[in-house]
Scaffold this motif. Structure first.
Motif, PDB file in Angstrom:
ATOM      1  N   LEU A 233     -74.936  -8.630-102.437  1.00 53.12           N
ATOM      2  CA  LEU A 233     -75.265  -7.300-101.954  1.00 53.12           C
ATOM      3  C   LEU A 233     -74.651  -6.242-102.868  1.00 53.12           C
ATOM      4  O   LEU A 233     -73.447  -6.253-103.109  1.00 53.12           O
ATOM      5  CB  LEU A 233     -74.745  -7.119-100.523  1.00 53.12           C
TER       6      LEU A 233
ATOM      7  N   LYS B 145     -76.024  -0.836 -99.452  1.00 52.99           N
ATOM      8  CA  LYS B 145     -76.678  -0.884 -98.143  1.00 52.99           C
ATOM      9  C   LYS B 145     -76.691   0.526 -97.578  1.00 52.99           C
ATOM     10  O   LYS B 145     -75.692   1.235 -97.658  1.00 52.99           O
ATOM     11  CB  LYS B 145     -75.892  -1.810 -97.216  1.00 52.99           C
TER      12      LYS B 145
ATOM     13  N   LYS C 237     -81.385  -2.360 -98.443  1.00 49.62           N
ATOM     14  CA  LYS C 237     -80.325  -3.020 -99.208  1.00 49.62           C
ATOM     15  C   LYS C 237     -80.812  -3.261-100.628  1.00 49.62           C
ATOM     16  O   LYS C 237     -81.996  -3.515-100.846  1.00 49.62           O
ATOM     17  CB  LYS C 237     -79.975  -4.379 -98.601  1.00 49.62           C
TER      18      LYS C 237
END
Length: 57
Positions: free
Chosen positions: A8, A11, A20
């Motif tokens: 990730l 976000k 995201k």
């Protein structure tokens, strides 16, 4: 243990959904993932010239 294929990068909550940015650690390609309001999807992230955003590995 194997490294994670996707990580990730960012976000953000937006209009009842979530956006995201995830990065494929093997290719460096950035993807936009969306979810919320009953829909979800994933697509490569493009720059202003329409080229796929790739992080240097």
């Amino acid at each position: 243990m194997r490294d994670k294929r996707f990580v990730l990068k960012s976000k953000q909550h937006l209009s009842g959904g979530i956006i995201k940015i995830v990065v494929d650690t093997q290719t460096g390609v950035n993807y936009v993932m969306t979810s919320g309001l009953g829909m979800s999807g994933m697509t490569p992230l493009l720059d202003q010239d329409g080229k796929v955003v790739v992080d240097k590995r």
